[in-house]
Scaffold this motif. Structure first.
Motif, mmCIF file in Angstrom:
data_model
loop_
_atom_site.group_PDB
_atom_site.id
_atom_site.type_symbol
_atom_site.label_atom_id
_atom_site.label_comp_id
_atom_site.label_asym_id
_atom_site.label_seq_id
_atom_site.Cartn_x
_atom_site.Cartn_y
_atom_site.Cartn_z
ATOM 1 N N GLY A 1 -0.064 6.828 -11.050
ATOM 2 C CA GLY A 1 0.522 7.888 -10.213
ATOM 3 C C GLY A 1 -0.334 9.144 -10.242
ATOM 4 O O GLY A 1 -1.337 9.220 -10.955
ATOM 5 N N ARG A 2 0.088 10.127 -9.471
ATOM 6 C CA ARG A 2 -0.709 11.350 -9.345
ATOM 7 C C ARG A 2 -0.673 12.144 -10.653
ATOM 8 O O ARG A 2 0.342 12.201 -11.327
ATOM 9 C CB ARG A 2 -0.155 12.233 -8.223
ATOM 10 N N VAL A 3 -1.791 12.774 -10.947
ATOM 11 C CA VAL A 3 -1.821 13.656 -12.109
ATOM 12 C C VAL A 3 -1.842 15.123 -11.668
ATOM 13 O O VAL A 3 -1.911 16.020 -12.488
ATOM 14 C CB VAL A 3 -3.033 13.362 -13.032
ATOM 15 N N ILE B 1 3.274 14.777 -4.741
ATOM 16 C CA ILE B 1 4.288 13.748 -4.966
ATOM 17 C C ILE B 1 4.222 12.739 -3.828
ATOM 18 O O ILE B 1 3.673 13.015 -2.771
ATOM 19 C CB ILE B 1 5.707 14.334 -5.132
ATOM 20 N N ASN B 2 4.775 11.571 -4.112
ATOM 21 C CA ASN B 2 4.700 10.480 -3.159
ATOM 22 C C ASN B 2 6.127 10.008 -2.881
ATOM 23 O O ASN B 2 6.728 9.331 -3.682
ATOM 24 C CB ASN B 2 3.839 9.377 -3.778
ATOM 25 N N VAL B 3 6.642 10.443 -1.757
ATOM 26 C CA VAL B 3 8.033 10.157 -1.423
ATOM 27 C C VAL B 3 8.054 9.101 -0.327
ATOM 28 O O VAL B 3 7.571 9.345 0.772
ATOM 29 C CB VAL B 3 8.749 11.444 -0.936
ATOM 30 N N VAL C 1 0.832 -1.207 0.000
ATOM 31 C CA VAL C 1 0.000 0.000 0.000
ATOM 32 C C VAL C 1 0.862 1.251 0.000
ATOM 33 O O VAL C 1 1.978 1.244 0.505
ATOM 34 C CB VAL C 1 -0.909 0.055 1.256
ATOM 35 N N GLY C 2 0.331 2.314 -0.589
ATOM 36 C CA GLY C 2 0.962 3.619 -0.444
ATOM 37 C C GLY C 2 1.412 4.242 -1.739
ATOM 38 O O GLY C 2 1.474 5.456 -1.870
ATOM 39 N N GLU C 3 1.769 3.419 -2.712
ATOM 40 C CA GLU C 3 2.230 3.938 -3.996
ATOM 41 C C GLU C 3 2.210 2.780 -4.985
ATOM 42 O O GLU C 3 2.088 1.621 -4.581
ATOM 43 C CB GLU C 3 3.638 4.517 -3.863
ATOM 44 N N PRO C 4 2.359 3.097 -6.255
ATOM 45 C CA PRO C 4 2.401 2.000 -7.218
ATOM 46 C C PRO C 4 3.615 1.112 -6.929
ATOM 47 O O PRO C 4 4.679 1.610 -6.593
ATOM 48 C CB PRO C 4 2.574 2.715 -8.563
ATOM 49 N N ILE C 5 3.429 -0.200 -7.018
ATOM 50 C CA ILE C 5 4.567 -1.097 -6.829
ATOM 51 C C ILE C 5 5.023 -1.550 -8.210
ATOM 52 O O ILE C 5 4.224 -2.041 -9.012
ATOM 53 C CB ILE C 5 4.245 -2.280 -5.878
ATOM 54 N N VAL D 1 -1.660 -8.898 -1.971
ATOM 55 C CA VAL D 1 -2.710 -7.938 -2.319
ATOM 56 C C VAL D 1 -2.096 -6.547 -2.410
ATOM 57 O O VAL D 1 -1.417 -6.101 -1.486
ATOM 58 C CB VAL D 1 -3.901 -7.948 -1.323
ATOM 59 N N ASP D 2 -2.286 -5.918 -3.558
ATOM 60 C CA ASP D 2 -1.793 -4.551 -3.767
ATOM 61 C C ASP D 2 -3.013 -3.647 -3.641
ATOM 62 O O ASP D 2 -3.872 -3.635 -4.508
ATOM 63 C CB ASP D 2 -1.151 -4.473 -5.154
ATOM 64 N N THR D 3 -3.079 -2.929 -2.525
ATOM 65 C CA THR D 3 -4.318 -2.232 -2.184
ATOM 66 C C THR D 3 -4.223 -0.742 -2.484
ATOM 67 O O THR D 3 -3.423 -0.035 -1.880
ATOM 68 C CB THR D 3 -4.617 -2.415 -0.684
ATOM 69 N N TRP D 4 -5.057 -0.269 -3.389
ATOM 70 C CA TRP D 4 -5.084 1.166 -3.686
ATOM 71 C C TRP D 4 -6.175 1.850 -2.877
ATOM 72 O O TRP D 4 -7.326 1.403 -2.883
ATOM 73 C CB TRP D 4 -5.353 1.419 -5.181
ATOM 74 N N TRP D 5 -5.796 2.926 -2.220
ATOM 75 C CA TRP D 5 -6.782 3.757 -1.519
ATOM 76 C C TRP D 5 -6.122 5.043 -1.081
ATOM 77 O O TRP D 5 -4.958 5.285 -1.416
ATOM 78 C CB TRP D 5 -7.436 3.000 -0.363
ATOM 79 N N GLN D 6 -6.846 5.906 -0.389
ATOM 80 C CA GLN D 6 -6.357 7.235 -0.014
ATOM 81 C C GLN D 6 -6.873 7.628 1.375
ATOM 82 O O GLN D 6 -7.862 7.060 1.846
ATOM 83 C CB GLN D 6 -6.901 8.282 -1.002
ATOM 84 N N THR D 7 -6.251 8.643 1.943
ATOM 85 C CA THR D 7 -6.744 9.192 3.204
ATOM 86 C C THR D 7 -8.237 9.490 3.086
ATOM 87 O O THR D 7 -9.019 9.213 3.990
ATOM 88 C CB THR D 7 -5.986 10.504 3.533
ATOM 89 N N GLU D 8 -8.620 10.046 1.949
ATOM 90 C CA GLU D 8 -9.997 10.465 1.738
ATOM 91 C C GLU D 8 -10.957 9.297 1.580
ATOM 92 O O GLU D 8 -12.170 9.462 1.712
ATOM 93 C CB GLU D 8 -10.100 11.337 0.479
ATOM 94 N N HIS E 1 4.983 8.668 1.464
ATOM 95 C CA HIS E 1 4.463 9.844 2.157
ATOM 96 C C HIS E 1 3.987 10.849 1.134
ATOM 97 O O HIS E 1 4.718 11.263 0.246
ATOM 98 C CB HIS E 1 5.525 10.499 3.036
ATOM 99 N N ARG E 2 2.757 11.254 1.323
ATOM 100 C CA ARG E 2 2.156 12.138 0.355
ATOM 101 C C ARG E 2 2.480 13.582 0.705
ATOM 102 O O ARG E 2 2.374 13.978 1.855
ATOM 103 C CB ARG E 2 0.662 11.886 0.455
ATOM 104 N N MET E 3 2.862 14.345 -0.311
ATOM 105 C CA MET E 3 3.337 15.691 -0.053
ATOM 106 C C MET E 3 2.941 16.596 -1.213
ATOM 107 O O MET E 3 3.011 16.191 -2.365
ATOM 108 C CB MET E 3 4.851 15.607 -0.021
ATOM 109 N N GLY F 1 -7.401 12.311 -8.138
ATOM 110 C CA GLY F 1 -6.077 12.906 -8.347
ATOM 111 C C GLY F 1 -5.082 11.924 -8.950
ATOM 112 O O GLY F 1 -3.944 12.280 -9.228
ATOM 113 N N ASP F 2 -5.503 10.678 -9.153
ATOM 114 C CA ASP F 2 -4.611 9.665 -9.724
ATOM 115 C C ASP F 2 -4.946 9.377 -11.188
ATOM 116 O O ASP F 2 -6.104 9.424 -11.588
ATOM 117 C CB ASP F 2 -4.740 8.336 -8.951
ATOM 118 N N GLY F 3 -3.891 9.058 -11.936
ATOM 119 C CA GLY F 3 -4.072 8.533 -13.283
ATOM 120 C C GLY F 3 -4.168 7.020 -13.186
ATOM 121 O O GLY F 3 -3.645 6.414 -12.247
#
Ligand code: 6R9
Length: 655
Positions: free
Chosen positions: A521-523, A527-529, A388-392, A412-419, A532-534, A506-508
């Motif tokens: 990734g984000r459009v 950025i995702n470092v 989780v957290g970014e594209p693997i 399991v590669d889980t996509w989701w967001q704070t929102e 960590h989303r920033m 916000g993701d492509g």
């Protein structure tokens, strides 16, 4: 078939797993998914039955994305802390372990907290908060290390109806002050110090600096390391002192389903972080249900999510999701590479971890150290891996699957967001084949849609087929954020105005013919470092606060370990000269302003930034230069001064 991609057919057949847990198989998935869209109310009413309601909800979904007003289970009354803690004790499962604490120092004391102990600890914590003056609806800031008391504090807030706002322990005093001020939080819960990789983190000292800027009424301090801290008379209280004589009983406050549960600050493409607000009933149902199906939990298993409770992943899958399911969750204070690069695997064996959930950045950094660190450990208790957290990237996925999972257990590669509150797109371990690099299929109730820049629909679950575009979700789900705290307009603007009537992530993303989603990734300017989303705007604001900086533009670029690195273009005030000393100073400056996670990788001094004639910085060009893709800059005809691009290319940093 227009948008086929070479990876679409890289299928890894799921290892056969017996459906002994809470998950489902392929047929059940298909039927449940269908029903979740065709009979949404019926489906969610049924899922909600696994929650103990004081008053059961009769109204299930009531939402609109235009105007934006989102409610779930709105006439239901419940307390999420009762559901996560007390009801398991009442059901005779009080002896079961709720939390296992593995300290930073491998020879330090392991703590195992049963559900009965958790109930007692949370009640005492809640009464201590009350004694301090905290009341229902108050915002309580939690700035804690990864120790069980962090979870106690969250659950204690939920128990008495206070709204928690957890701030990651790596954030700076300024970041704390900004968040405390934004939600007008009068109370802070912290510890003397945190401990990560044997380094001490001065949590209380950071809170003191923050409170110099934004005063609060009370600070509750948990003694963790025993390090020296200053205590301010009248404001600061030791937890062990204040809690010494409080009652061990604390009733759970009945909450309306739509009463706020927590605020969590997250970065957007512009300005200051947003206080994303989650409410009680929908979040409870969503985290309970996603945990149950995605991790296929079985009795007595040990679940380990390596996130920090300061991020949404820690909220939903260390605290609420596992505890709502009566599971055993491991909480790890340390870091993956201390004392050595095999700490994760050592901990897996030590605590017989069955389900392991981590981030691609951790996987990539461990992969770089070689397999031996993994293969010297048994790891035979592992049954399921998660990301989780970014594209693997497929290479890291394969390493995770083969080296850690021995090609025997699902990933399991889980996509989701704070929102989104919880997992939205994933494969389910007993139901789906896996495709390395693809997050997988839509979870129950989730209707993803890909649209182009003008909002034209390219693909969704109804049309099927493959396409690539911007990822929207067309209908609400129970765990969706309800608003930005104190600024509903910003919520509407950020998520529902780009494509009217739809939630824009916000993701492509690409959808393939099999209904698998591939997040690209984000459009936007996020950025995702290292997971960590920033917002690039946050780093820019920090830079321009420096007296010598005139202007700054920050972009992300691909980074082997961190996913994305931080590349800063900086112009100085007239009379100030670039130097290595100033470069180091600016790095330190950003660290201090935001926190270590925001430390720039490259600072590129430039006499000017490429701008359009209307004065807009051309970030697209800056991104290309940072990515070292200077052969494909695209159209530069709208630039006010094209010569600056040549200079930037010649002096670029990331060669
Ligand atoms: C849970 C969390 C959200 C952003 C999201 C996306 C990226 C998260 C991902 C993923 C590809 C995955 N992201 N999981 N991208 N595959 N499995 O990370 O929340 O911190 O709010 O970040 O992270 O770009 O939009 P948050």
């Amino acid at each position: 078939m227009a948008d086929q991609h070479p990876h679409d057919h890289d299928i890894v057949t799921r290892p056969a797993i017996a459906m002994a847990g809470t998950g489902c198989d392929a047929e059940q998935y298909a039927a449940l998914y269908r029903r979740s869209l065709d009979d949404s109310d019926g489906f969610w009413a049924e899922q909600a039955k696994r929650i103990d309601w004081i008053t059961a909800p009769t109204r299930i979904a009531n939402w609109s994305f235009d105007p934006v007003d989102i409610r779930w289970f709105e006439d239901g009354v419940l307390n999420i802390c009762h559901n996560a803690v007390d009801r398991h004790v009442e059901a005779g499962r009080g002896d079961r372990t709720a939390l296992i604490f593995e300290p930073d120092d491998p020879s330090g004391e392991v703590r195992k907290i049963s559900y009965a102990q958790l109930q007692r600890e949370v009640a005492i914590f809640a009464n201590t908060l009350k004694k301090l003056g905290v009341a229902k609806g108050d915002r309580v800031t939690i700035y804690m290390p990864m120790v069980p008391e962090g979870a106690f504090a969250m659950l204690a807030c939920a128990r008495i109806g206070a709204i928690h706002s957890v701030i990651f322990g790596g954030f700076s005093p300024d970041a704390i002050a900004g968040r405390v001020e934004d939600c007008r939080s009068d109370w802070i819960v912290t510890a003397d110090e945190g401990l990560r990789g044997s380094k001490r983190i001065p949590l209380k000292a950071n809170v003191d600096t923050a409170c110099d800027k934004v005063p609060v009424k009370g600070v509750l301090v948990y003694r963790h390391t025993g390090g020296d801290v200053a205590m301010q008379e009248g404001r600061d209280h030791w937890y062990h002192e204040l809690s010494a004589d409080v009652s061990r009983d604390c009733p759970c406050e009945p909450m309306q389903a739509e009463d706020p549960l927590f605020i969590l600050y997250t970065s957007g493409s512009t300005g200051k972080p947003k206080g994303v607000l989650h409410t009680t009933g929908g979040y409870a149902v969503w985290t309970e249900t996603t945990f149950r199906y995605v991790f296929d939990y079985r009795e007595d298993e040990v679940f380990w999510c390596t996130a920090d409770i300061g991020w949404v992943t820690g909220h939903s899958y260390i605290v609420y999701g596992p505890l709502l399911n009566g599971a055993t969750a491991l909480m790890f204070e340390g870091v993956p590479n201390y004392p050595d690069h095999d700490r994760f695997w050592q901990v897996v064996d030590k605590h017989k971890v069955n389900i392991f959930y981590t981030a691609p950045t951790a996987i990539r950094s461990l992969m770089r150290e070689g397999k031996d660190y993994v293969t010297r450990h048994d790891l035979s208790t592992l049954r399921l891996l998660g990301s989780v957290g970014e594209p693997i990237n497929p290479e890291a996925w394969r390493w995770y699957y083969e080296t850690v999972g021995k090609a025997k257990i699902p990933v399991v590669d889980t996509w989701w967001q704070t929102e989104t509150g919880g997992i939205m797109i994933t494969t389910l371990p007993g139901a789906h084949d896996m495709k390395p690099g693809s997050a997988g299929r839509a979870f129950f109730g989730i209707a993803p849609q890909l649209v182009d820049g003008d909002g034209k629909v390219l693909a969704d679950e109804a049309t099927g087929g493959s396409a690539e575009g911007n990822l929207c979700i067309t209908r609400s789900w129970p765990g969706q954020a309800r608003t930005v705290y104190g600024d509903h307009d910003r919520f509407v603007q950020t998520y529902f105005s780009t494509y009217k009537g739809k939630y824009f992530t916000g993701d492509g993303c690409r959808r393939d013919d099999d209904g698998y989603y591939w997040i690209t990734g984000r459009v936007d300017d996020v950025i995702n470092v290292s997971g960590h989303r920033m917002g690039t705007a946050e780093v820019e604001s920090a830079l321009v606060l420096h007296p010598k900086v005139a202007e700054a533009a920050v972009v992300g670029y691909p980074h082997e370990i961190k996913g994305q690195g931080i590349y800063c273009y900086v112009t100085l005030n007239a009379g100030d000269e670039p130097s290595e000393g100033l470069e180091a100073e600016l790095r330190q400056w950003v660290r201090k302003e935001i926190g270590p996670i925001a430390t720039p990788d490259h600072i590129h001094f430039t006499p000017a930034l490429p701008k359009t004639r209307s004065g807009k910085i051309m970030r697209r060009i800056l991104r290309k230069i940072a990515e070292n893709e200077t052969g494909s800059l695209g159209d530069t005809s709208t630039l006010a001064d094209p010569a600056i691009v040549e200079t930037l290319i010649e002096t670029r940093k990331n060669r």
